[in-house]
Scaffold this active site. Structure first.
Site, mmCIF file in Angstrom:
data_model
loop_
_atom_site.group_PDB
_atom_site.id
_atom_site.type_symbol
_atom_site.label_atom_id
_atom_site.label_comp_id
_atom_site.label_asym_id
_atom_site.label_seq_id
_atom_site.Cartn_x
_atom_site.Cartn_y
_atom_site.Cartn_z
ATOM 1 C CG ASP A 166 -1.973 2.260 6.492
ATOM 2 O OD1 ASP A 166 -2.439 2.453 5.297
ATOM 3 O OD2 ASP A 166 -1.735 3.428 6.926
ATOM 4 C CG ASP A 213 -1.582 7.398 0.503
ATOM 5 O OD1 ASP A 213 0.019 7.828 -0.256
ATOM 6 O OD2 ASP A 213 -2.785 7.860 0.189
ATOM 7 C CB SER A 242 -3.924 7.730 -3.896
ATOM 8 O OG SER A 242 -3.263 9.320 -4.531
ATOM 9 N N GLY A 261 -7.650 4.569 3.945
ATOM 10 C CA GLY A 261 -7.432 3.078 2.786
ATOM 11 C C GLY A 261 -8.605 3.983 1.171
ATOM 12 N NE ARG A 317 -9.184 12.330 -5.001
ATOM 13 C CZ ARG A 317 -8.778 12.191 -6.843
ATOM 14 N NH1 ARG A 317 -9.552 13.309 -7.140
ATOM 15 N NH2 ARG A 317 -7.840 11.928 -6.797
ATOM 16 C CG ASP A 370 -1.693 1.378 1.366
ATOM 17 O OD1 ASP A 370 -2.285 1.804 0.459
ATOM 18 O OD2 ASP A 370 -1.288 1.532 2.698
ATOM 19 C CG ASN A 428 -3.704 12.190 -6.562
ATOM 20 O OD1 ASN A 428 -3.334 13.762 -7.595
ATOM 21 N ND2 ASN A 428 -4.181 12.238 -5.312
#
Ligand code: B16
Ligand code: MG
Length: 213
Positions: free
Chosen positions: A172, A13, A118, A48, A51, A11, A120
């Protein structure tokens, strides 16, 4: 870890980089503009989560109904704030033990990939100098259903051309742990998911997993 894996899917972030503060500040800016209560505890629930689904969680505290067009505009506005904030990220945003763990896996002959919700992802990897580190990248742009659906991890395994059962995920977020298990993968839960009983393995951080000489 007794099982022999052929790949590790990370993962992004909260596992490789810390972007929590950027997400928090961007959502907080949006919430303040809209007069919606938002705090760090609510922010934890966005970990996780995609958006648009994150926006729905933020809107639980809203006092009015928003149209789909307004929701889209708000998500776009939040992302604008977030994109500005991640421009100041650098290598110092890389989490302790992350690069060492990736190197260890590669040196042991395993493939490594990113599996992130994400959209991004590439920008974050570039900002932190990690854009060439991974053999494959699966992110929010590759999928319709985000975590806890298994999609992003299945896409990562497919890009690596490795069977899901030969992959181990590092996550996470509880939603990410559920996603990995739904993909038929074992999962090491770290950070905020480190107490999550469903995970195959648990550790406070990747740094803790590394055997120090
Ligand atoms: P974006 P991960 C997730 O990344 C973040 O944890 C989550 O907070 C965010 O809402 C999601 O990405 C979508 O991000 O708005 O940049 O597309 O933990 O799956 O790497
Ligand atoms: Mg995460």
């Amino acid at each position: 870890m007794t099982k022999k894996y052929k790949a590790v899917i990370f993962d992004l972030d909260g596992v490789i980089v810390s972007t929590d503060e950027c997400h928090y500040e961007a959502w907080k800016m949006l919430a303040d503009e809209e007069g919606i209560y938002f705090d760090r505890e609510i922010n934890q629930r966005l970990r996780g989560v995609s958006r648009m689904e994150s926006l729905e969680i933020v809107l639980e505290r809203a006092t009015k109904e928003y149209t789909e067009a307004e929701k889209l505009e708000m998500a776009t506005r939040k992302n604008g704030y977030y994109v500005e904030k991640i421009k100041s990220l650098d290598k110092t945003a890389i989490l302790a033990g992350a690069l060492e763990f990736v190197s260890l896996a590669k040196n042991a002959g395993l493939k490594v990939a990113i599996g992130s919700s994400s959209k991004n992802t590439m920008a974050i990897l570039k900002q932190t100098g990690c854009e060439t580190l991974f053999d494959a990248i699966a992110d929010g742009n590759d999928i319709k259903n985000s975590k806890p659906a298994p999609d992003v991890f299945l896409v990562a395994a497919e890009k690596l051309q490795i069977a899901p059962t030969d992959c181990m995920v590092v996550e996470d977020a509880e939603a990410g742990v559920d996603a990995a298990l739904a993909a038929g993968m074992d999962v090491l839960a770290v950070g905020f998911a480190s107490a999550y009983a469903k995970a195959t393995y648990r550790a406070k951080s990747l740094d803790e997993v590394l055997v120090k000489k």
